[in-house]
Design an enzyme around this catalytic site. Sequence first.
Site, PDB file in Angstrom:
ATOM      1  N   GLY B  69      29.814  34.656  38.443  1.00 24.36           N
ATOM      2  CA  GLY B  69      30.699  33.509  38.272  1.00 24.36           C
ATOM      3  C   GLY B  69      30.687  32.633  39.514  1.00 24.36           C
ATOM      4  O   GLY B  69      30.716  31.400  39.417  1.00 24.36           O
ATOM      5  N   THR B  70      30.636  33.261  40.672  1.00 19.96           N
ATOM      6  CA  THR B  70      30.612  32.508  41.928  1.00 19.96           C
ATOM      7  C   THR B  70      29.386  31.608  41.998  1.00 19.96           C
ATOM      8  O   THR B  70      29.484  30.433  42.361  1.00 19.96           O
ATOM      9  CB  THR B  70      30.638  33.497  43.110  1.00 19.96           C
ATOM     10  N   GLN B 180      39.111  33.295  34.281  1.00 19.70           N
ATOM     11  CA  GLN B 180      40.207  34.184  33.898  1.00 19.70           C
ATOM     12  C   GLN B 180      40.549  34.122  32.421  1.00 19.70           C
ATOM     13  O   GLN B 180      41.213  35.012  31.906  1.00 19.70           O
ATOM     14  CB  GLN B 180      41.460  33.859  34.735  1.00 19.70           C
ATOM     15  N   SER B 197      32.637  34.269  34.255  1.00 16.68           N
ATOM     16  CA  SER B 197      32.120  35.477  34.895  1.00 16.68           C
ATOM     17  C   SER B 197      32.318  36.660  33.963  1.00 16.68           C
ATOM     18  O   SER B 197      33.435  36.961  33.545  1.00 16.68           O
ATOM     19  CB  SER B 197      32.901  35.696  36.194  1.00 16.68           C
ATOM     20  N   HIS B 199      32.170  39.980  34.246  1.00 15.10           N
ATOM     21  CA  HIS B 199      32.903  41.207  34.580  1.00 15.10           C
ATOM     22  C   HIS B 199      34.421  40.988  34.519  1.00 15.10           C
ATOM     23  O   HIS B 199      35.176  41.949  34.616  1.00 15.10           O
ATOM     24  CB  HIS B 199      32.462  41.775  35.927  1.00 15.10           C
ATOM     25  N   CYS B 323      48.875  40.341  54.838  1.00 13.90           N
ATOM     26  CA  CYS B 323      48.395  41.585  55.444  1.00 13.90           C
ATOM     27  C   CYS B 323      47.319  42.255  54.596  1.00 13.90           C
ATOM     28  O   CYS B 323      46.661  43.181  55.055  1.00 13.90           O
ATOM     29  CB  CYS B 323      49.561  42.538  55.673  1.00 13.90           C
TER      30      CYS B 323
END
Lengths: 467, 467
Positions: B69-70, B180, B197, B199, B323
Site C-alpha cells: 500500500g505504501t 482502511q 493494501s 494485508h 512514548c
Amino acid sequence: MPYFDAASSAPLHPVARQALLAALDEGWADPSRLYREGRRARLLLDAAREAAAEAVGCRPDELVFTSSGTRAVHDGIAGALGGRRRAGRHLIVSAVEHSSVLHTAAAHEADGGTVTEVPVDRTGRVAPGAYAAALREAPGGVALACLQSANHEVGTVQPVAEAAEECAAADVPLLVDAAQSLGWGPVEGNWSLLTASAHKWGGPAGVGLLAVRKGVRFRTVQPADERESGRSPGFENLPAIVAAAASLRAVRAEAAAEAERLRGLVERIRARVPELVPDVEVVGDPERRLPHLVTFSCLYVDGEALLHELDRAEFSVSSGSSCTSSTLTPSHVLRAMGVLSEGNVRVSLPRGTAEADVDRFLEALPGVVAGVRERLGAPKPAEAEAAADPDPEPELVVDSLGKRCPIPVIELAKVIGEVPVGGVVTVLADDEAARLDIPAWCEMRGQTYEGERPAERGVAYRVRRRA
Amino acid sequence: MPYFDAASSAPLHPVARQALLAALDEGWADPSRLYREGRRARLLLDAAREAAAEAVGCRPDELVFTSSGTRAVHDGIAGALGGRRRAGRHLIVSAVEHSSVLHTAAAHEADGGTVTEVPVDRTGRVAPGAYAAALREAPGGVALACLQSANHEVGTVQPVAEAAEECAAADVPLLVDAAQSLGWGPVEGNWSLLTASAHKWGGPAGVGLLAVRKGVRFRTVQPADERESGRSPGFENLPAIVAAAASLRAVRAEAAAEAERLRGLVERIRARVPELVPDVEVVGDPERRLPHLVTFSCLYVDGEALLHELDRAEFSVSSGSSCTSSTLTPSHVLRAMGVLSEGNVRVSLPRGTAEADVDRFLEALPGVVAGVRERLGAPKPAEAEAAADPDPEPELVVDSLGKRCPIPVIELAKVIGEVPVGGVVTVLADDEAARLDIPAWCEMRGQTYEGERPAERGVAYRVRRRA
C-alpha cells in the site's frame, strides 16, 4: 513437462514453500509492534536477515529486503547516485546488464546525468581493465559503477573482483547485480553494493535483497519510511522474506554438487546441439559461465515459432530473438556481443533437472528446428552457398523490406551463391534484427561483411562473397 | 490470545491462504513468457486483476498491483504529480492522512513543490467545503488532492464523495487512500486515483493496489519497466496477488453482516470504557466511522506501560501515544484533532472477533489502567482538582522539564487545586506530548488553557483554574 527457464523464474524450492507456510501463521503481524505477535514477527525478520546476510557475505545491518530484484536495483542505484552527488553524476555500466540496470541508467541520463556503457567481447565478457579505462575516460566525476556477477542471457561470468579493484583504486563504489548467481555462491571481491532476487534461486516472488556496505554513501530517494532502515518502504512481506532466506540457505547447501551435475548437462547441450542441428551458433563464454545456463542461436529460424514448437513438444525455454520481444528488437545482450540473434534459445536448467529431460530435449530439437526452417523456406545446409551456377552479374540486390527476422538472412543465404566469389549482395531491410544478424551470418559463413548505409527505405547491408 | 490490531495488519483470511497455496503451484512462472507455465501465470494474473477491479469499482486496465500500500501511495502520488506538472505543483492533503501520504507530500515539498494540509475537526473529520476552500486558496496551480476514505487511527470516515465533487469542479484529480476501508466496501464518489493494501483486509503482505481512472494524466517516475503497465516495476508477486484478490472478494461477501456485528462490539467498547475507567476520552466521529475500530485515551497513563500491561493480559492493541513512537511525538492524527494523546489505545477488531474476547477486554481494562496510574502516582479521580485548601498564592509554577508524558499532566492535575479559582498554574515542560495533552486535559476538566510561550528551557504552558 520440462521447464528450462530457471533464469526467468525458478520453481519454488520445497524449503521455501515450507518456510512460507510456517511464516504465514507466525509472521503476519507488524514487526514494529510491541505485542507478542509483533515481537514474534520481529524475531523472524531478524533471523531471516542474519541468514541472508551470511549467504551474501555482509553484516545483517548492511542488508535490507526489497519487494523485488528490480526494486533493489532501482533503489540501490538511485541511493548510491544520491549519496555521491557531490562526487559527480557519471554512471558506468556494462552493456550487458539486466534491463533494470540499463533502465535506471536511462532515467539517470534523462535527469541530466551521464552514462558510459562498457563494451563486452563476443563471449559477453567485460575485458580486464575495461572498468579502469572507463573510470579514466569518464567525462566527469564518477558516482557509481555497476557490473553484473554473471549474465542472465548467455551465462558468462564477469570479472567482478577485478572490476571492484579497479573501482576501489578510483574510490568509486561498485554495485553488483548478483541476481543470476547468488544461489550458486557469494560474490567475490570488494563490492560496495549488491542486489539480488529471491525467485531466481527458488525463493518466492516479492523479495529482493539490497546490501550496502558500511561506509558507502547512500541517500534514499524515496519518501521517508521507517521500515528496512528507510531503504525499502512499505510493510515487510515477512512470510516471503522468511521463505527467501530459508531457501537461499538450502540452495547454497546443495550448490556445489548440483552445480557440478548441471554443468555436465549444460556441457552436453553445448557439445551436442551443433552436432545435431546444422547452422547453429552457441554463444557465451565456454569456460567462465553459470553452471545451469546455455544459449544458442539457429540460423534461418524464427525465434517465436521455435519457442512455440518447443512448447508444443513440452519444453519451456526463452529467447532473445527480436520476434519474441515486445519491442521487436533483438536482446541488447546479443547485440552488445555481436552474435546471431535469430532463432535464439536460452536453456536454463532449474535445480533437480533430470538428465533424461535434457536428452529428450536434444532428441526433439533437430526436428523442431528443421520443421520451422522448412516452413520458412530456409536454404538446406550446404545447399545455399554452394549454388553451382553463379550469375554473371557480380552485384545483386535483395529487397527484404517489410520482412521480419529471419527472412532477410534467409534471402541473403539463398542468393549468395548466385554471385561469383568477389561479387557483392546488398540486402535492403528495415527489420532491426538484420543489423545484428547479417554481420553474424557473415562471421559464421566466412563471408565478408562490408557495412551498412541508409537506403531510400530501410538500410542497405553489403556482403561480399569470399567462398 | 485476542489480537485487536487489525488496522495494522489483519490475520490472513482462510481464503487468502488457500488461494496462495494453489497459486504457489500454478503461478510461480513469469506471466510475460509464452510457454504454458507463463500462460497459466498470465491467466491467474488477469483473473486477479478482474476480481480486484470489480471490488474497487474500476476497469481492469485501470488497476495495477504494487508491492505494498505504501508503494501504491508513493508511486500513485508521484505519478499524478508528474502527469500534471504543467497544471502546477501544489498538492492538497488532509492533516490526518497516513504517514505514507504525508511523507510523499514532504518529499514533494523538499523537491520544490508546495502543500496545503486541510485541517480536521475534533472528531478527525474534514469539513464539507474544506477541499473547495483549499483549492480556492492554493498558492498556485493544484496538481493533485488526496483524502483517505477513513482514518486509520480513529476510524472517522471522510466525506470523500463531497471532496471528489469539489475537486472535479476545479478539474483537479482526487487520490483516495482506501487502505482502511476497501475490505468493507467500494469507495463512493467520483475519485480519480485509489490506493489500498491487501494485508489490511486479510490478504497477504506484499500486495497493494493502485487504480488510475482513464483520462487521469499520469507519468511514472520510476525507471522504465514492462510490467503492470509500467506503473509498478518488478516481477509480479503472483501467488500473493491471487490471494489478495480472492480474499478481497471473500471479505466483501461477508462485509455487511460482519460490519453489523463488529459495529455492535465497538459500540459496546465506546459506551462501556468511559463508564468503567475514569478520566477517559473516546475519540473519533461517533457515527460516521469504520465498523471495527475504536480509540480512546486515558488521562495520567503512560501509553507504552499500558500496551505492555495489556499485552501481559493477552490483548494486542496499538497506541498513538508519544512514548510508543520512535520519534517520541504523539500521533499526528491525534495532534491534528487536538485530543488527548496520553494513554492512547486503538482497538481494531479483526473479522471474526469473539464477543467474549471483547467482554474480557472490558473486564481487564479498568484494573490495568488503575495499575499503571498507581505506579505513576497519578491523582485519584475527583481527588486532584478538589484539593480543599488552596494556596493563597494565586500563581504556581510546576517544573516538569525532562519528564515524559504523562508526568507533566499528572503534576498539573496534582497542583491545580492548590491555586484559588481564577489562579494560574504554569507548567514548564520539554516533552512534545505536553503541547497536545495539557490543552486536552483543560478541555476535559473544564479548566481554561491560556496558551504557551517559549521558556528559558522548554515551553511554559499556562492554565487558569476555572472550577
